[in-house]
Design a protein around this motif. Structure first.
Motif, PDB file in Angstrom:
ATOM      1  N   VAL A  37     -23.605  21.197  25.774  1.00 12.53           N
ATOM      2  CA  VAL A  37     -23.869  22.404  25.849  1.00 12.53           C
ATOM      3  C   VAL A  37     -23.168  23.132  27.009  1.00 12.53           C
ATOM      4  O   VAL A  37     -22.885  24.181  27.458  1.00 12.53           O
ATOM      5  N   ALA A  38     -22.657  22.035  27.935  1.00  8.53           N
ATOM      6  CA  ALA A  38     -21.845  22.585  29.290  1.00  8.53           C
ATOM      7  C   ALA A  38     -20.598  23.184  29.107  1.00  8.53           C
ATOM      8  O   ALA A  38     -20.381  24.253  29.789  1.00  8.53           O
ATOM      9  N   ASP A  39     -20.103  23.065  28.045  1.00  4.73           N
ATOM     10  CA  ASP A  39     -18.738  23.576  27.515  1.00  4.73           C
ATOM     11  C   ASP A  39     -19.198  24.904  27.024  1.00  4.73           C
ATOM     12  O   ASP A  39     -18.457  25.765  27.153  1.00  4.73           O
ATOM     13  N   LEU A  40     -19.991  25.112  26.007  1.00  4.23           N
ATOM     14  CA  LEU A  40     -20.582  26.338  25.719  1.00  4.23           C
ATOM     15  C   LEU A  40     -20.980  27.457  26.797  1.00  4.23           C
ATOM     16  O   LEU A  40     -20.592  28.528  26.769  1.00  4.23           O
ATOM     17  N   GLN A 307     -37.749  19.299  14.727  1.00  2.76           N
ATOM     18  CA  GLN A 307     -36.169  18.996  14.802  1.00  2.76           C
ATOM     19  C   GLN A 307     -35.488  20.408  15.078  1.00  2.76           C
ATOM     20  O   GLN A 307     -34.480  20.420  15.925  1.00  2.76           O
ATOM     21  N   SER A 308     -36.261  21.395  14.944  1.00  2.00           N
ATOM     22  CA  SER A 308     -36.049  22.932  15.345  1.00  2.00           C
ATOM     23  C   SER A 308     -35.838  22.596  16.829  1.00  2.00           C
ATOM     24  O   SER A 308     -35.040  23.316  17.492  1.00  2.00           O
ATOM     25  N   LEU A 309     -36.803  22.185  17.551  1.00  2.00           N
ATOM     26  CA  LEU A 309     -36.987  21.977  19.057  1.00  2.00           C
ATOM     27  C   LEU A 309     -36.002  21.417  19.470  1.00  2.00           C
ATOM     28  O   LEU A 309     -35.282  21.571  20.556  1.00  2.00           O
ATOM     29  N   ALA A 310     -35.660  20.126  19.038  1.00  2.00           N
ATOM     30  CA  ALA A 310     -34.503  19.179  19.378  1.00  2.00           C
ATOM     31  C   ALA A 310     -33.206  19.649  19.314  1.00  2.00           C
ATOM     32  O   ALA A 310     -32.554  19.672  20.517  1.00  2.00           O
ATOM     33  N   THR A 311     -33.191  20.763  18.488  1.00  2.00           N
ATOM     34  CA  THR A 311     -31.726  21.501  18.260  1.00  2.00           C
ATOM     35  C   THR A 311     -31.587  22.312  19.476  1.00  2.00           C
ATOM     36  O   THR A 311     -30.728  22.677  20.028  1.00  2.00           O
ATOM     37  N   LEU A 312     -32.746  23.125  19.593  1.00  2.00           N
ATOM     38  CA  LEU A 312     -32.726  23.932  20.788  1.00  2.00           C
ATOM     39  C   LEU A 312     -32.518  23.414  22.097  1.00  2.00           C
ATOM     40  O   LEU A 312     -31.825  23.914  22.877  1.00  2.00           O
ATOM     41  N   MET A 313     -33.131  22.217  22.305  1.00  2.00           N
ATOM     42  CA  MET A 313     -32.998  21.452  23.498  1.00  2.00           C
ATOM     43  C   MET A 313     -31.468  21.090  23.932  1.00  2.00           C
ATOM     44  O   MET A 313     -31.027  21.378  25.077  1.00  2.00           O
ATOM     45  N   LEU A 314     -30.699  20.757  22.802  1.00  2.00           N
ATOM     46  CA  LEU A 314     -29.374  20.549  23.057  1.00  2.00           C
ATOM     47  C   LEU A 314     -28.303  21.750  23.441  1.00  2.00           C
ATOM     48  O   LEU A 314     -27.468  21.594  23.966  1.00  2.00           O
ATOM     49  N   LEU A 315     -29.140  22.812  23.140  1.00  2.00           N
ATOM     50  CA  LEU A 315     -28.330  24.073  23.296  1.00  2.00           C
ATOM     51  C   LEU A 315     -28.944  24.845  24.508  1.00  2.00           C
ATOM     52  O   LEU A 315     -28.331  25.858  25.065  1.00  2.00           O
ATOM     53  N   THR A 316     -29.767  24.180  25.310  1.00  2.00           N
ATOM     54  CA  THR A 316     -30.361  24.696  26.507  1.00  2.00           C
ATOM     55  C   THR A 316     -29.458  24.681  27.824  1.00  2.00           C
ATOM     56  O   THR A 316     -28.940  23.505  27.989  1.00  2.00           O
ATOM     57  N   PRO A 317     -29.092  25.586  28.328  1.00  2.00           N
ATOM     58  CA  PRO A 317     -28.339  25.573  29.464  1.00  2.00           C
ATOM     59  C   PRO A 317     -29.061  24.540  30.541  1.00  2.00           C
ATOM     60  O   PRO A 317     -30.225  24.871  30.756  1.00  2.00           O
ATOM     61  N   GLY A 318     -28.385  23.679  30.985  1.00  2.00           N
ATOM     62  CA  GLY A 318     -28.777  22.895  32.173  1.00  2.00           C
ATOM     63  C   GLY A 318     -29.614  21.574  31.381  1.00  2.00           C
ATOM     64  O   GLY A 318     -29.944  20.798  32.150  1.00  2.00           O
ATOM     65  N   CYS A 319     -29.209  21.238  30.004  1.00  2.00           N
ATOM     66  CA  CYS A 319     -29.760  20.172  29.319  1.00  2.00           C
ATOM     67  C   CYS A 319     -29.349  18.823  30.153  1.00  2.00           C
ATOM     68  O   CYS A 319     -28.106  18.852  30.165  1.00  2.00           O
ATOM     69  N   ARG A 320     -30.088  18.169  30.501  1.00  2.00           N
ATOM     70  CA  ARG A 320     -29.796  16.821  31.185  1.00  2.00           C
ATOM     71  C   ARG A 320     -29.583  15.833  30.283  1.00  2.00           C
ATOM     72  O   ARG A 320     -29.940  16.117  29.140  1.00  2.00           O
ATOM     73  N   ARG A 321     -29.205  14.668  30.789  1.00  2.00           N
ATOM     74  CA  ARG A 321     -28.905  13.450  30.035  1.00  2.00           C
ATOM     75  C   ARG A 321     -30.309  13.008  29.298  1.00  2.00           C
ATOM     76  O   ARG A 321     -30.181  12.578  28.073  1.00  2.00           O
ATOM     77  N   ASP A 322     -31.105  12.921  30.122  1.00  2.00           N
ATOM     78  CA  ASP A 322     -32.636  12.535  29.481  1.00  2.00           C
ATOM     79  C   ASP A 322     -33.198  13.475  28.338  1.00  2.00           C
ATOM     80  O   ASP A 322     -33.614  12.885  27.454  1.00  2.00           O
ATOM     81  N   ASP A 323     -32.943  14.900  28.620  1.00  2.00           N
ATOM     82  CA  ASP A 323     -33.216  15.689  27.663  1.00  2.00           C
ATOM     83  C   ASP A 323     -32.581  15.417  26.372  1.00  2.00           C
ATOM     84  O   ASP A 323     -32.784  15.511  25.123  1.00  2.00           O
TER      85      ASP A 323
END
Length: 355
Positions: A37-40, A307-323
């Motif tokens: 997500v950092a690239d997006l 699974q929807s929440l997990a997908t959103l997590m990966l697209l959230t600005p600032g998503c960390r390694r543990d997220d």
């Protein structure tokens, strides 16, 4: 200029030394390859934003869940409703008067089922812990309450005029959350009562060709798509209020941590969109998405929106390694064959029906 092949189009832009936003296109190419997500986010945070950078963002979002389309509902009751709706569309006489679920499913899914099938008695064998009826956090704004097993709208029905605005603004998918946010502006002019009312009362789809076709296969999908559109509209509500103390922030945060429902991940989607637009919102939004995902992962039962929440997590600005680790593990559990960030529907619950 652009084709139906987003990856090819982005590579051409990234390889063109004369293209003024070549760096943004290169980051978009990397996002398509890695899902980082950092690239997006780098595309959105381009130092010279314009319509072209918005187009690059949309190309990066192409055919990605939540970025370009809302994940399909996966509940057992939705499978039944789609089957009945598709059969009726073929002219078959299908009557359902009573059905039962082995365990509770989201209020929006139950309501969407009834919108397609019609009035039907629904029995639920159990409400395993954590109880789907109990919000993660009790806030001022909620759209569902329960009368025993039965989900009931906690807000009045919307006006016909509001439904018309929804049909005009939200009748099609968005190219990206950014374009969706812009397109949802007319919804933000509606009253908050109308917006919340549509979330729970689930008005029917627009009378357009798209939804006439989908009525023959997945008639419930409109009800899954419309709620994120409404939440994008809430992002425009009283837009002059400073974000930290705004009504729109409070409403979406309360809904995100309310009862386990499609409304929760729809509100989180709108908050994630706000985080792309406003760097000051990013830390809080990341925390809200993680809180809801942690609750889903910790539940010792099926959570249909996990699974929807997990997908959103990966697209959230600032998503960390543990997220990312938590989200990736959740997706992998539901998709052991490995499809990256395209989660397969979770295992369906059992249901029985009579009539």
């Amino acid at each position: 200029m652009f084709t139906d092949d987003a990856d090819s189009d982005l590579r051409k832009l990234a390889d063109d030394p004369q293209f003024p936003h070549r760096a943004a296109a290169q980051r978009a190419v990397r996002f398509r390859a890695t899902g980082d997500v950092a690239d997006l986010l780098a595309v959105q945070d381009d130092p010279h934003p314009c319509g072209m950078t918005d187009m690059i963002f949309a190309l990066a979002a192409w055919k990605r869940p939540w970025l370009n389309w809302v994940p399909m509902p996966s509940e057992a009751i939705i499978t039944l409703a789609n089957d009945v709706g598709a059969s009726r569309a073929k002219g078959e006489q299908v009557v359902a008067t009573e059905l039962g679920l082995s365990s509770a499913e989201p209020a929006s899914a139950i309501t969407a089922c009834r919108r397609v099938i019609g009035p039907i008695a629904i029995g639920i064998a159990e409400f395993p812990p954590p109880d789907i009826r109990v919000p993660l956090r009790s806030g001022r704004y909620q759209v569902w309450r329960y009368d025993g097993e039965e989900p009931v709208p906690a807000v009045p029905a919307p006006s016909p005029a509001a439904i018309q605005v929804l049909h005009e603004a939200g009748g099609e998918p968005w190219a990206s959350p950014l374009s969706g946010h812009a397109q949802a502006a007319p919804l933000g002019k509606l009253s908050l009562e109308d917006l919340l009312g549509m979330l729970a009362h689930l008005p029917g789809p627009p009378p357009t060709r798209r939804w006439q076709i989908l009525a023959t296969s997945t008639p419930t999908y409109w009800y899954r798509l419309m709620q994120p559109w409404i939440c994008l509209g809430i992002l425009h509500h009283r837009a002059d209020e400073p974000w930290p103390t705004s009504t729109r922030r409070e409403v979406l945060s309360d809904l995100a941590l309310g009862v386990e429902d499609w409304v929760a991940d729809s509100a989180l989607f709108a908050l994630v969109t706000a985080a792309y637009l406003d760097p000051a919102a990013r830390d809080e939004v990341r925390g809200l998405v993680r809180t809801r995902l942690d609750a889903a992962v910790a539940a010792n039962r099926l959570v249909t929106i996990e699974q929807s929440l997990a997908t959103l997590m990966l697209l959230t600005p600032g998503c960390r390694r543990d997220d990312k680790a938590v989200a990736t593990a959740a997706i992998s559990r539901a998709n052991p064959d490995g499809e990256g960030e395209r989660p397969a529907p979770p295992k369906k619950r059992r249901f029985w029906q009579r009539g």
